[in-house]
Design a protein around this motif. Structure first.
Motif, PDB file in Angstrom:
ATOM      1  N   ALA A  49      15.386   2.087  71.930  1.00  0.00           N
ATOM      2  CA  ALA A  49      14.012   1.902  71.893  1.00  0.00           C
ATOM      3  C   ALA A  49      13.319   1.918  70.440  1.00  0.00           C
ATOM      4  CB  ALA A  49      13.256   3.212  72.721  1.00  0.00           C
ATOM      5  N   ALA A  50      13.604   2.521  69.664  1.00  0.00           N
ATOM      6  CA  ALA A  50      13.145   2.662  68.308  1.00  0.00           C
ATOM      7  C   ALA A  50      13.338   1.372  67.814  1.00  0.00           C
ATOM      8  CB  ALA A  50      13.871   3.669  67.448  1.00  0.00           C
ATOM      9  N   VAL A  51      14.550   0.639  67.545  1.00  0.00           N
ATOM     10  CA  VAL A  51      14.771  -0.478  67.245  1.00  0.00           C
ATOM     11  C   VAL A  51      14.086  -1.516  67.792  1.00  0.00           C
ATOM     12  CG1 VAL A  51      16.652  -2.258  66.837  1.00  0.00           C
ATOM     13  CG2 VAL A  51      17.136   0.054  66.165  1.00  0.00           C
ATOM     14  N   GLY A  52      14.127  -1.277  69.172  1.00  0.00           N
ATOM     15  CA  GLY A  52      13.167  -2.561  69.806  1.00  0.00           C
ATOM     16  C   GLY A  52      11.608  -2.386  69.560  1.00  0.00           C
ATOM     17  N   SER A  53      11.115  -1.309  69.279  1.00  0.00           N
ATOM     18  CA  SER A  53       9.955  -1.048  69.096  1.00  0.00           C
ATOM     19  C   SER A  53       9.202  -1.886  67.928  1.00  0.00           C
ATOM     20  CB  SER A  53       9.306   0.383  69.043  1.00  0.00           C
ATOM     21  OG  SER A  53       9.907   0.889  67.825  1.00  0.00           O
ATOM     22  N   THR A  54      10.269  -2.250  67.095  1.00  0.00           N
ATOM     23  CA  THR A  54       9.953  -2.788  65.978  1.00  0.00           C
ATOM     24  C   THR A  54      10.404  -4.232  65.678  1.00  0.00           C
ATOM     25  OG1 THR A  54      12.334  -2.305  64.507  1.00  0.00           O
ATOM     26  CG2 THR A  54      10.464  -0.562  64.437  1.00  0.00           C
ATOM     27  N   GLY A  55      10.890  -4.652  67.002  1.00  0.00           N
ATOM     28  CA  GLY A  55      11.192  -6.299  67.023  1.00  0.00           C
ATOM     29  C   GLY A  55      10.376  -7.265  66.849  1.00  0.00           C
ATOM     30  N   THR A  56       9.033  -6.762  67.081  1.00  0.00           N
ATOM     31  CA  THR A  56       8.104  -7.843  66.904  1.00  0.00           C
ATOM     32  C   THR A  56       7.658  -7.914  65.216  1.00  0.00           C
ATOM     33  OG1 THR A  56       6.477  -6.212  67.455  1.00  0.00           O
ATOM     34  CG2 THR A  56       7.043  -8.023  69.164  1.00  0.00           C
ATOM     35  N   ILE A  57       7.760  -6.638  64.486  1.00  0.00           N
ATOM     36  CA  ILE A  57       7.520  -6.403  63.349  1.00  0.00           C
ATOM     37  C   ILE A  57       8.477  -7.261  62.409  1.00  0.00           C
ATOM     38  CG2 ILE A  57       6.957  -4.954  61.314  1.00  0.00           C
ATOM     39  CD1 ILE A  57       6.397  -2.828  63.486  1.00  0.00           C
ATOM     40  N   MET A  58       9.787  -6.906  63.172  1.00  0.00           N
ATOM     41  CA  MET A  58      11.070  -7.779  62.451  1.00  0.00           C
ATOM     42  C   MET A  58      10.673  -9.464  62.419  1.00  0.00           C
ATOM     43  SD  MET A  58      15.043  -7.058  62.846  1.00  0.00           S
ATOM     44  CE  MET A  58      16.203  -7.795  61.887  1.00  0.00           C
ATOM     45  N   PHE A  59      10.355  -9.473  63.568  1.00  0.00           N
ATOM     46  CA  PHE A  59      10.123 -10.979  63.885  1.00  0.00           C
ATOM     47  C   PHE A  59       8.899 -11.543  62.766  1.00  0.00           C
ATOM     48  CE2 PHE A  59       7.635 -14.322  66.132  1.00  0.00           C
ATOM     49  CZ  PHE A  59       8.466 -15.505  66.065  1.00  0.00           C
ATOM     50  N   LEU A  60       7.849 -10.686  62.727  1.00  0.00           N
ATOM     51  CA  LEU A  60       6.833 -11.255  61.848  1.00  0.00           C
ATOM     52  C   LEU A  60       7.550 -11.365  60.247  1.00  0.00           C
ATOM     53  CD1 LEU A  60       4.029 -11.409  60.708  1.00  0.00           C
ATOM     54  CD2 LEU A  60       3.623  -9.111  60.688  1.00  0.00           C
ATOM     55  N   ILE A  61       8.315 -10.589  59.881  1.00  0.00           N
ATOM     56  CA  ILE A  61       8.882 -10.476  58.744  1.00  0.00           C
ATOM     57  C   ILE A  61       9.878 -11.670  58.560  1.00  0.00           C
ATOM     58  CG2 ILE A  61      10.464  -9.199  56.789  1.00  0.00           C
ATOM     59  CD1 ILE A  61       9.154  -6.812  58.130  1.00  0.00           C
ATOM     60  N   THR A  62      10.945 -11.566  59.339  1.00  0.00           N
ATOM     61  CA  THR A  62      11.781 -13.027  59.247  1.00  0.00           C
ATOM     62  C   THR A  62      11.121 -14.368  59.456  1.00  0.00           C
ATOM     63  OG1 THR A  62      12.345 -12.472  61.519  1.00  0.00           O
ATOM     64  CG2 THR A  62      13.727 -11.289  59.890  1.00  0.00           C
ATOM     65  N   GLY A  63      10.197 -14.253  60.629  1.00  0.00           N
ATOM     66  CA  GLY A  63       9.485 -15.705  60.873  1.00  0.00           C
ATOM     67  C   GLY A  63       8.504 -16.102  59.585  1.00  0.00           C
ATOM     68  N   PHE A  64       7.858 -15.199  58.895  1.00  0.00           N
ATOM     69  CA  PHE A  64       7.338 -15.638  57.785  1.00  0.00           C
ATOM     70  C   PHE A  64       8.227 -15.992  56.652  1.00  0.00           C
ATOM     71  CE2 PHE A  64       4.736 -15.297  54.118  1.00  0.00           C
ATOM     72  CZ  PHE A  64       3.356 -15.638  54.517  1.00  0.00           C
ATOM     73  N   SER A  65       9.102 -15.407  56.415  1.00  0.00           N
ATOM     74  CA  SER A  65      10.318 -15.830  55.460  1.00  0.00           C
ATOM     75  C   SER A  65      10.801 -17.329  56.002  1.00  0.00           C
ATOM     76  CB  SER A  65      11.552 -14.854  55.618  1.00  0.00           C
ATOM     77  OG  SER A  65      11.004 -13.581  55.063  1.00  0.00           O
ATOM     78  N   GLN A  66      11.415 -17.411  57.279  1.00  0.00           N
ATOM     79  CA  GLN A  66      11.655 -18.625  57.656  1.00  0.00           C
ATOM     80  C   GLN A  66      10.678 -19.844  57.579  1.00  0.00           C
ATOM     81  OE1 GLN A  66      12.856 -17.887  61.574  1.00  0.00           O
ATOM     82  NE2 GLN A  66      14.892 -16.672  61.153  1.00  0.00           N
ATOM     83  N   GLY A  67       9.418 -19.410  57.710  1.00  0.00           N
ATOM     84  CA  GLY A  67       8.212 -20.462  57.748  1.00  0.00           C
ATOM     85  C   GLY A  67       8.045 -20.851  56.618  1.00  0.00           C
ATOM     86  N   ILE A  68       7.882 -20.107  55.586  1.00  0.00           N
ATOM     87  CA  ILE A  68       7.660 -20.573  54.248  1.00  0.00           C
ATOM     88  C   ILE A  68       8.698 -21.302  53.418  1.00  0.00           C
ATOM     89  CG2 ILE A  68       8.428 -18.538  52.782  1.00  0.00           C
ATOM     90  CD1 ILE A  68       5.470 -18.925  51.359  1.00  0.00           C
ATOM     91  N   THR A  69       9.995 -20.753  53.571  1.00  0.00           N
ATOM     92  CA  THR A  69      11.193 -21.510  53.126  1.00  0.00           C
ATOM     93  C   THR A  69      11.426 -22.819  53.781  1.00  0.00           C
ATOM     94  OG1 THR A  69      12.678 -20.259  54.565  1.00  0.00           O
ATOM     95  CG2 THR A  69      12.254 -19.440  52.238  1.00  0.00           C
ATOM     96  N   ALA A  70      11.156 -22.999  55.011  1.00  0.00           N
ATOM     97  CA  ALA A  70      11.150 -24.077  55.837  1.00  0.00           C
ATOM     98  C   ALA A  70      10.399 -25.158  55.436  1.00  0.00           C
ATOM     99  CB  ALA A  70      11.087 -24.139  57.333  1.00  0.00           C
ATOM    100  N   GLY A  71       8.950 -24.644  55.010  1.00  0.00           N
ATOM    101  CA  GLY A  71       8.045 -25.448  54.382  1.00  0.00           C
ATOM    102  C   GLY A  71       8.329 -26.178  53.131  1.00  0.00           C
TER     103      GLY A  71
END
Length: 449
Positions: A49-71
């Motif tokens: 549950a602890a790992v899962g509760s941070t899943g959306t934060i992790m998505f924010l971090i990795t998503g931002f990374s993926q977005g800017i590098t894809a750009g």
């Protein structure tokens, strides 16, 4: 291994590029799922549950990374499609320098806000410390995430989707080994799972960089190109920042939704996390098609072929409609058997299943609009139009915000689960209309050139 996407029938070309991406994305999700399986079985349901509760934060971090590098790689694919080799190499070097700056800023910022963010998200007290231990380790590894995504995006920009797949499979296998070492053998708990992820991504980034340096002369910058160039920085940031913000906006919405889920306790969070992992695997075909359309759009925009861009979108929609129906059926059929993978025998599965099925069954009914988002959003981004895809993220955010806030007010778990489908419907409508507008703008642009 490079694929010229400006020639040949669109559907076979698109599928040829997409299949390795699907395999790679599924492997990435599998090793993320292995994190949660190992944590859940060897540390406990609260740790899951602890790992899962941070899943959306992790998505924010990795998503931002993926977005800017894809750009940053959009310009590379456009210049590659235009056969401007000097500009390709110059943009590669410029993107690397911009990524170094981005990694430093993002690491410092994310680490500094993590504690208050977990409190804002209603993280249950009994899992707060473990949640922080895990996510702070992920923050430390942001640079590895950024550079793996950057180098993979560069290879995909010139039509090479096989080599990133090879390194990702290697990374996935390494991550499993490191998970077992850190979590089970060394008993490092949830932090061990985070370090395993960081180390495996860092090694993959290094391998991708070495491959580019020694095996891909089209992407290897010359010695005099290692400097920030205003003529490249401006368009790369113009493409990268909206793509990163689009991920950030989407992630903000999922964080609000996670806050709503968290109100129902660690049991609901654990079940929702497990169901979400299965869903993430099944939707990777949609993600991969989006990645393909970014490269396809970039290369064909670079050679000014609007008709081929439209034909490619039609082919992608046809393929994804079929895929979404198969994914929905698979989600419903496999959910209950897969849930048992995440929990040890002392967990009451009868208590977990209702939470998981409510979320999964509801989402499975709306995979069709979800698949269109990736196609419309990425084809626009590949053509250099970043603002409207970003606003599609805003449409997602508003829908998730409204539904999540209502669910928290009414204390309705079903309504909280509907936040995802509501966001997909809103974004599908917005990006579909935006795509039609962008195609008209590109047509006018090509007529004047």
């Amino acid at each position: 291994m490079q694929l010229n996407m400006t020639k040949g029938k669109p559907l076979p070309v698109i599928l040829m590029f997409t299949v390795p991406l699907i395999i790679g994305n599924v492997f990435q999700q599998l090793y993320n799922m292995v994190d949660t399986i190992i944590v859940g079985r060897y540390v406990g349901a609260d740790a899951l549950a602890a790992v899962g509760s941070t899943g959306t934060i992790m998505f924010l971090i990795t998503g931002f990374s993926q977005g800017i590098t894809a750009g940053f790689s959009v310009r590379v694919s456009q210049k590659y499609g235009a056969r401007d080799q000097i500009a390709v190499k110059r943009n590669v070097a410029n993107g690397i320098l911009l990524s170094i700056i981005s990694a430093v800023i993002l690491t410092v910022f994310s680490a500094s806000i993590m504690k208050p963010l977990l409190h804002i998200m209603n993280t249950p007290d009994n899992i707060y410390d473990m949640a922080y231990s895990y996510i702070i380790v992920i923050c430390i590894g942001i640079a590895a995430n950024i550079f793996y995504n950057l180098f993979s995006s560069y290879l995909r920009a010139i039509g090479n989707s096989q080599i990133p797949l090879f390194f990702l499979v290697f990374s996935a296998c390494l991550n499993v080994v490191l998970d077992l070492l850190f979590v089970v053998k060394l008993q490092m708990g949830v932090a061990g799972a985070g370090w395993a992820t960081n180390l495996s991504q860092a090694i993959s980034a290094v391998l991708c960089a070495l491959y580019i340096w020694f095996k891909t002369p089209d992407l290897k910058p010359e010695s005099d190109q290692w400097k920030l160039s205003p003529q490249d920085t401006k368009p790369q940031l113009a493409a990268g920042i909206p793509m990163a913000l689009q991920f950030a906006i989407t992630a903000s919405g999922t964080m609000i939704m996670q806050s709503a889920i968290n109100l129902f306790g660690s049991e609901a969070v654990a079940a929702y996390t497990a169901a979400g992992k299965l869903q993430n695997i099944l939707t990777q075909g949609m993600v991969a098609m989006g990645q393909t359309m970014a490269t396809y759009g970039g290369q064909n925009y670079g050679c000014c072929n609007l008709k081929r861009i439209r034909l490619g979108v039609h082919a992608a929609l046809f393929a994804e409609f079929i895929y979404s129906m198969i994914a929905s059926a698979t989600m419903i059929l496999l959910l209950k058997p897969c849930l048992h993978l995440f929990f040890s025998g002392d967990v009451d599965m009868n208590a977990m299943i209702p939470w998981a099925t409510t979320y999964s069954y509801m989402c499975a009914l709306f995979f069709l609009p979800l698949c269109t988002i990736f196609i419309f959003r990425n084809i626009m981004q590949g053509c250099g139009y970043g603002f409207l895809p970003m606003m599609g993220g805003v449409a997602e955010l508003v829908a998730r915000l409204v539904v999540s806030m209502l669910s928290m007010k009414l204390l309705s778990y079903r309504l909280a689960c509907f936040a995802d489908p509501a966001a997909w419907i809103a974004a599908a409508v917005f990006t579909g209309v935006s795509y039609l507008y962008v195609m008209r703008q590109i047509e006018k642009e090509f007529q004047t050139t």
